[in-house]
Write an enzyme that holds these catalytic residues in place. Structure first.
Site, PDB file in Angstrom:
ATOM      1  N   HIS A   1     -27.367  40.977 -21.451  1.00 26.00           N
ATOM      2  CA  HIS A   1     -26.721  40.034 -22.375  1.00 26.00           C
ATOM      3  C   HIS A   1     -25.607  40.734 -23.150  1.00 26.00           C
ATOM      4  O   HIS A   1     -24.497  40.201 -23.297  1.00 26.00           O
ATOM      5  CB  HIS A   1     -27.719  39.497 -23.412  1.00 26.00           C
TER       6      HIS A   1
ATOM      7  N   LYS B   1     -41.270  24.885 -27.997  1.00 26.12           N
ATOM      8  CA  LYS B   1     -41.503  26.149 -27.278  1.00 26.12           C
ATOM      9  C   LYS B   1     -41.310  27.300 -28.255  1.00 26.12           C
ATOM     10  O   LYS B   1     -40.199  27.569 -28.701  1.00 26.12           O
ATOM     11  CB  LYS B   1     -40.512  26.244 -26.107  1.00 26.12           C
TER      12      LYS B   1
ATOM     13  N   ARG C   1     -26.650  36.557 -12.531  1.00 25.52           N
ATOM     14  CA  ARG C   1     -27.175  37.847 -12.060  1.00 25.52           C
ATOM     15  C   ARG C   1     -27.270  37.893 -10.550  1.00 25.52           C
ATOM     16  O   ARG C   1     -27.064  38.934  -9.936  1.00 25.52           O
ATOM     17  CB  ARG C   1     -28.584  38.084 -12.644  1.00 25.52           C
TER      18      ARG C   1
ATOM     19  N   SER D   1     -35.214  38.898 -19.925  1.00 23.58           N
ATOM     20  CA  SER D   1     -36.012  38.946 -21.156  1.00 23.58           C
ATOM     21  C   SER D   1     -37.493  38.820 -20.831  1.00 23.58           C
ATOM     22  O   SER D   1     -38.336  39.479 -21.461  1.00 23.58           O
ATOM     23  CB  SER D   1     -35.608  37.812 -22.102  1.00 23.58           C
TER      24      SER D   1
END
Ligand code: PNS
Length: 167
Positions: free
Chosen positions: A17, A41, A90, A128
């Site tokens: 990031h 969430k 990615r 992450s």
């Protein structure tokens, strides 16, 4: 002002990031790193902590700031005056989800353009969720998160694991 919005969960921010943010900061007058607050969430880190991590990791970038958003991304982009939404890619596996999201966002708000930046190959496998899993089991995540947040990430996830085990 050419403002780019870089949205995500950032739970927590990774070196992948940060690399995207640094490259974007050279291209735009201002970059807003927008952390989604999703009341349904929880996430591993509270949004406030994620914002603090981003601010610490980006302290050397004067045209970058971190903000929290709720609701639709395009509404937030409009409100923030951002004409560009940035996302990192990615691998091909990211493409389908990103393509769908970009097309839906374009339909909702044609004035906001989604642009993709290729992640550096050396960061292509970092996520992450991988960081959270490795750190939760006591593994070394120093290659994956900015050094200035390493201890806090490790400590918080270690504490979470101890609490979960009632220790
Ligand atoms: O880091 P992530 O979890 O891949 O980021 C996803 C994010 C936050 C960019 C995306 O879920 C989002 O924009 N959510 C806000 C709600 C929204 O606008 N949804 C419509 C897009 S399909």
């Amino acid at each position: 002002m050419n403002i780019a919005l870089y949205p995500g969960s950032f739970d927590p921010i990774t070196v992948g990031h940060l690399d995207i943010i640094e490259r974007a900061a050279r291209l735009y007058d201002a970059v807003i790193v927008a952390v989604l607050h999703n009341p349904n969430k929880q996430g591993a880190f509270p949004v406030q902590t994620r914002l603090a991590f981003i601010e610490r990791a980006c302290a050397h970038l004067p045209n970058v700031r971190a903000e929290r958003f709720e609701g639709l991304l395009v509404d937030y982009a409009r409100q923030a005056g951002a004409s560009v939404v940035l996302r990192g890619l990615r691998a091909v596996s990211d493409f389908e989800y990103e393509f769908q999201m970009a097309q839906m966002n374009r339909r909702l708000c044609p004035g906001v353009e989604t642009l993709f930046m290729m992640t550096r190959p050396e960061h292509a496998y970092i996520s992450s969720s991988g960081v959270r899993e490795i750190a939760t089991f006591g593994g070394d995540v120093s290659a994956f998160v900015p050094p200035c947040i390493l201890n806090d990430v490790q400590a918080a996830l270690d504490a979470g694991r101890r609490n979960a085990h009632g220790r």
